[in-house]
Design a protein around this motif. Structure first.
Motif, PDB file in Angstrom:
ATOM      1  N   LYS A 112       0.844  -1.192   0.000  1.00  0.00           N
ATOM      2  CA  LYS A 112       0.000   0.000   0.000  1.00  0.00           C
ATOM      3  C   LYS A 112       0.875   1.236   0.000  1.00  0.00           C
ATOM      4  O   LYS A 112       1.934   1.256   0.631  1.00  0.00           O
ATOM      5  CB  LYS A 112      -0.926  -0.002   1.222  1.00  0.00           C
ATOM      6  CG  LYS A 112      -2.081  -0.987   1.102  1.00  0.00           C
ATOM      7  CD  LYS A 112      -3.073  -0.835   2.243  1.00  0.00           C
ATOM      8  CE  LYS A 112      -4.258  -1.772   2.063  1.00  0.00           C
ATOM      9  NZ  LYS A 112      -5.231  -1.638   3.181  1.00  0.00           N
ATOM     10  N   ASN A 113       0.422   2.259  -0.732  1.00  0.00           N
ATOM     11  CA  ASN A 113       1.153   3.523  -0.699  1.00  0.00           C
ATOM     12  C   ASN A 113       0.674   4.355   0.486  1.00  0.00           C
ATOM     13  O   ASN A 113      -0.191   3.918   1.255  1.00  0.00           O
ATOM     14  CB  ASN A 113       1.021   4.282  -2.027  1.00  0.00           C
ATOM     15  CG  ASN A 113      -0.413   4.689  -2.332  1.00  0.00           C
ATOM     16  OD1 ASN A 113      -1.268   4.761  -1.453  1.00  0.00           O
ATOM     17  ND2 ASN A 113      -0.677   4.973  -3.598  1.00  0.00           N
ATOM     18  N   LYS A 119      -3.666   3.123  -0.876  1.00  0.00           N
ATOM     19  CA  LYS A 119      -4.065   2.420  -2.090  1.00  0.00           C
ATOM     20  C   LYS A 119      -3.062   1.316  -2.432  1.00  0.00           C
ATOM     21  O   LYS A 119      -1.869   1.456  -2.198  1.00  0.00           O
ATOM     22  CB  LYS A 119      -4.160   3.413  -3.261  1.00  0.00           C
ATOM     23  CG  LYS A 119      -5.272   4.439  -3.086  1.00  0.00           C
ATOM     24  CD  LYS A 119      -5.363   5.350  -4.303  1.00  0.00           C
ATOM     25  CE  LYS A 119      -6.497   6.354  -4.137  1.00  0.00           C
ATOM     26  NZ  LYS A 119      -6.618   7.253  -5.310  1.00  0.00           N
ATOM     27  N   GLU A 120      -3.567   0.219  -2.982  1.00  0.00           N
ATOM     28  CA  GLU A 120      -2.705  -0.909  -3.326  1.00  0.00           C
ATOM     29  C   GLU A 120      -1.787  -0.579  -4.496  1.00  0.00           C
ATOM     30  O   GLU A 120      -2.204   0.048  -5.470  1.00  0.00           O
ATOM     31  CB  GLU A 120      -3.537  -2.142  -3.672  1.00  0.00           C
ATOM     32  CG  GLU A 120      -4.031  -2.898  -2.450  1.00  0.00           C
ATOM     33  CD  GLU A 120      -4.332  -4.354  -2.739  1.00  0.00           C
ATOM     34  OE1 GLU A 120      -4.241  -4.767  -3.911  1.00  0.00           O
ATOM     35  OE2 GLU A 120      -4.670  -5.073  -1.790  1.00  0.00           O
ATOM     36  N   LYS A 131      -1.226   6.693   0.711  1.00  0.00           N
ATOM     37  CA  LYS A 131      -2.637   7.081   0.651  1.00  0.00           C
ATOM     38  C   LYS A 131      -3.550   5.899   0.945  1.00  0.00           C
ATOM     39  O   LYS A 131      -4.775   6.015   0.920  1.00  0.00           O
ATOM     40  CB  LYS A 131      -2.964   7.659  -0.730  1.00  0.00           C
ATOM     41  CG  LYS A 131      -2.260   8.985  -1.015  1.00  0.00           C
ATOM     42  CD  LYS A 131      -2.653   9.511  -2.389  1.00  0.00           C
ATOM     43  CE  LYS A 131      -1.954  10.847  -2.669  1.00  0.00           C
ATOM     44  NZ  LYS A 131      -2.301  11.376  -4.024  1.00  0.00           N
TER      45      LYS A 131
END
Length: 237
Positions: free
Chosen positions: A78-79, A83-84, A81
């Protein structure tokens, strides 16, 4: 005639099977499943007997002769933010480093990594993966150059069990993986503990040289070989 045909089919079948075997790309997780149990059994015995030199030889043999050359699975992280992000997102060769917040880095380690990320940003993707929660990874990301992608896997969310097992619990951390643009593993190294009392300048020099040597000897050399092969294939006979 039937016997000749049978022999021909047998030879053709064996040759075809052999070529398939040669072209088969083994994944990192497959290589681990095959070789890690034996390594752990021998390494545990070496550590019990306090034979640290033997344990190190076993580790080097595992990563250099059993795991290097395999292809890294398309793991997802994940980043910052939330998100994957999959490894396949990175199109260049990848300098992948797995970390944890409690790991104490050498005084010059991060400055060296940041400077090299700036230097090689056009040809290499630098990726740091933290085994921590999002908040911690976000705070730690402030220490890294903007050309370094900081990702994380939070075990407390009960997600990413497969990637945690393969990348964290198999070889420990911090561990550095050098991947070519096809995600083939060129090298795997564990970050060495630096001598106590070393100055920041010395630490920077040691880390800079170590990281750049790895990049030059594996990622850049592999890139040059591929470029030469392409030029050779395109050149007139």
């Amino acid at each position: 005639m039937k016997k000749i045909l049978l022999v021909f089919l047998l030879i053709f079948g064996i040759k075809s099977w052999s070529q398939q075997e040669e072209n088969y790309e083994i994944s990192f997780s497959e290589a681990l499943a095959t070789h890690l149990p034996s390594y752990k059994q021998k390494a545990d015995k070496a550590y019990r007997l306090r034979n640290f030199e033997e344990a190190e030889v076993l580790y080097d043999s595992l990563v250099n002769h059993k795991l290097a050359g395999s292809f890294m699975d398309d793991f997802s992280f994940k980043n910052l933010k939330g998100k994957e992000v999959s490894l396949s997102k990175f199109q260049k060769p990848v300098y992948l480093l797995t970390y944890a917040s409690w790991h104490i880095t050498g005084k010059g380690e991060l400055p060296a990594l940041n400077e090299l990320a700036e230097k090689y940003r056009d040809v290499i993707d630098f990726v740091i993966v933290f085994w921590d929660e999002k908040k911690t990874a976000k705070n730690l990301s402030k220490n890294f150059n903007r050309h370094i992608s900081v990702l994380y896997v939070d075990e407390t969310e009960n997600e990413g069990a497969f990637v945690v097992k393969q990348l964290k619990h198999s070889l420990g951390l911090p561990t550095c993986f050098l991947l070519d643009d096809q995600k083939q593993i060129m090298s795997i190294t564990r970050k060495a503990i630096q001598p106590y009392g070393i100055s920041k300048e010395e630490s920077f020099k040691v880390n800079y040289e170590s990281i750049e040597n790895g990049i030059a000897n594996h990622l850049l050399m592999q890139k040059q070989k591929k470029r030469n092969n392409i030029n050779l294939a395109l050149s007139p006979e």
